[in-house]
Design an enzyme around this catalytic site. Structure first.
Site, short mmCIF file in Angstrom:
data_model
loop_
_atom_site.label_atom_id
_atom_site.label_comp_id
_atom_site.label_asym_id
_atom_site.label_seq_id
_atom_site.Cartn_x
_atom_site.Cartn_y
_atom_site.Cartn_z
N ASP A 118 -12.02 -17.43 -38.93
CA ASP A 118 -13.30 -18.08 -39.26
C ASP A 118 -14.45 -17.07 -39.41
O ASP A 118 -15.22 -17.13 -40.37
CB ASP A 118 -13.64 -19.11 -38.18
CG ASP A 118 -14.84 -19.94 -38.54
OD1 ASP A 118 -14.72 -20.79 -39.43
OD2 ASP A 118 -15.92 -19.71 -37.96
N THR A 178 -4.86 -16.12 -39.13
CA THR A 178 -5.06 -16.09 -37.68
C THR A 178 -3.90 -16.81 -37.01
O THR A 178 -3.42 -17.82 -37.55
CB THR A 178 -6.39 -16.77 -37.26
OG1 THR A 178 -6.35 -17.03 -35.85
CG2 THR A 178 -6.63 -18.10 -37.96
N ILE A 221 1.36 -10.13 -27.19
CA ILE A 221 2.73 -10.20 -27.74
C ILE A 221 2.76 -11.22 -28.89
O ILE A 221 3.45 -11.04 -29.88
CB ILE A 221 3.72 -10.60 -26.62
CG1 ILE A 221 3.96 -9.40 -25.72
CG2 ILE A 221 5.01 -11.15 -27.18
CD1 ILE A 221 4.80 -9.68 -24.51
N VAL A 252 -1.70 -7.56 -54.17
CA VAL A 252 -1.68 -6.32 -54.96
C VAL A 252 -0.74 -6.47 -56.15
O VAL A 252 -1.11 -6.16 -57.29
CB VAL A 252 -1.24 -5.12 -54.07
CG1 VAL A 252 -0.95 -3.89 -54.91
CG2 VAL A 252 -2.33 -4.82 -53.04
N GLY A 286 10.05 -28.12 -25.17
CA GLY A 286 10.36 -29.16 -24.17
C GLY A 286 9.57 -29.03 -22.89
O GLY A 286 10.06 -29.34 -21.80
N ALA A 287 8.33 -28.58 -23.00
CA ALA A 287 7.50 -28.43 -21.78
C ALA A 287 7.22 -29.78 -21.15
O ALA A 287 7.09 -30.79 -21.83
CB ALA A 287 6.19 -27.74 -22.14
O1 F6P Z 1 -7.98 -15.25 -32.79
C1 F6P Z 1 -6.77 -14.64 -32.45
C2 F6P Z 1 -6.76 -14.27 -30.99
O2 F6P Z 1 -5.50 -13.66 -30.70
C3 F6P Z 1 -7.04 -15.41 -30.01
O3 F6P Z 1 -5.92 -16.24 -29.83
C4 F6P Z 1 -7.45 -14.65 -28.79
O4 F6P Z 1 -8.27 -15.44 -27.96
C5 F6P Z 1 -8.22 -13.48 -29.36
O5 F6P Z 1 -7.78 -13.33 -30.71
C6 F6P Z 1 -8.02 -12.17 -28.66
O6 F6P Z 1 -8.86 -11.24 -29.27
P1 F6P Z 1 -8.76 -9.64 -29.10
O7 F6P Z 1 -7.80 -9.15 -30.12
O8 F6P Z 1 -10.14 -9.16 -29.35
O9 F6P Z 1 -8.26 -9.38 -27.72
#
Ligand code: F6P
Length: 319
Positions: free
Chosen positions: A103, A125, A250, A24, A185-186
């Site tokens: 996507d 995303t 979260i 904007v 560190g998993a």
């Molecule tokens: O693409 C982002 C994402 O958070 C993915 O990691 C997850 O699988 C999906 O969206 C969850 O989608 P929704 O918001 O429809 O629960």
């Protein structure tokens, strides 16, 4: 071009607001009028659009989510729906569109351009799965959220000597799991891109106790399988006490990190300048620390691979 619009679509991510704000303000500085489309493509079809001035994007750079709202629209998947959307844009004299999303959303914008609307996409995303960009807006914040959870889970895992499984988002892609797992560190990182055997994982967990490890962190990408089921399997097979945390949405919220705010601002500026220079059907990606223009047809419909080097390193460091 005198008037453009900004839209967020699909799943939200931290940094979308920073991208809207930058788009904007860059456009206004160039003397261009900017509109915001509410609630994704549904708002475009329902003519739910507002004029945006500089003040209307104040106080949002630090906020997660998208103040424009977002949605997934079934109607937009039809040609009739898209024609309705384009007619609304044309009614307002909107010639160009900046679309921030994943996507599916970018694919939708490509279809709009086939109906005569110029478009520039921004990869937004948490999944970091868009081809043509090293990072997507929102990924860094989501990974830091996952990392914070892993750090906290370590404390309680070590107190009880448990196997702690952490399921993270990412859809069909393992970027969040791999990055947060390596940084956290998993001991084990399970991602859809790398086949694994639950029996071998059980064996490795038992061996790690023999090597002196008192507890284990297992990061599971949602696309790799259910952490709950795996936790039950490990308990049944090894007798090791397991607990599962599914981080869920979260990871989609929270204040965007510095990296995400910078990425969003830089990509959005480039999107506006490209649009005003007459370019369309592109996505602005970030490659080797630079903004680049990627043909939208190349960016959509395919998944960006995880970095096998990161996966190798994570395994070496988990010894
Ligand atoms: O693409 C982002 C994402 O958070 C993915 O990691 C997850 O699988 C999906 O969206 C969850 O989608 P929704 O918001 O429809 O629960």
């Amino acid at each position: 071009m005198k008037k453009i619009a900004v839209i967020t679509s699909g799943g939200d991510c931290p940094g979308m607001n920073a991208a809207i704000r930058a788009a904007v303000r860059v456009a206004l500085a160039a003397g261009i009028e900017v509109w915001g489309i509410k609630n994704g493509y549904a708002g475009m079809i329902n003519d739910d659009m507002i004029n945006l001035d500089s003040r209307s994007v104040g106080d949002i750079i630090q906020k997660g989510g998208t103040f424009l709202g977002t949605a997934r629209s079934e109607e937009f998947k039809t040609l009739a729906g898209r024609q309705k959307a384009v007619a609304n844009l044309q009614k307002h004299g909107i010639e160009g569109l900046i679309i921030i999303g994943g996507d599916g959303s970018l694919t939708g914008a490509k279809l709009l351009s086939e109906l005569g609307i110029k478009m520039v996409g921004l990869p937004g995303t948490i999944d970091n799965d868009i081809w043509g960009t090293d990072y997507t807006i929102g990924f860094d914040t989501a990974v830091n959220t996952a990392l914070d959870a892993i750090n906290k889970l370590r404390d309680t895992a070590s107190s009880h000597g448990r196997v702690m499984l952490v399921e993270v988002m990412g859809r069909a892609c393992g970027w969040i799991a791999l990055t947060a797992g390596l940084a956290g560190g998993a001991e084990t990182i399970l991602i859809p891109e790398q086949p694994f055997s639950p029996d071998i994982i059980c064996k490795q967990l038992v061996e790690s106790r023999a090597k002196g490890k008192k507890y284990s962190i297992v990061v599971v990408a949602e696309g790799a399988g259910s952490a709950v089921k795996l936790g039950e399997y490990i308990l049944a097979k090894t007798g090791l006490e397991t607990r599962v945390s599914i981080l869920g949405h979260i990871q989609r919220g929270g204040a965007p990190t510095v990296s995400d705010r910078l990425l969003a601002s830089r990509l959005a500026e480039r999107a506006v300048t490209a649009l005003l220079a007459g370019r369309s059907e592109i996505m602005i990606g970030y490659q080797n620390n630079e903004c680049v223009e990627v043909p939208i047809a190349e960016a959509v419909g395919k998944k960006k691979d995880i970095d096998p080097e990161l996966y190798r390193l994570a395994n070496v460091l988990a010894q």
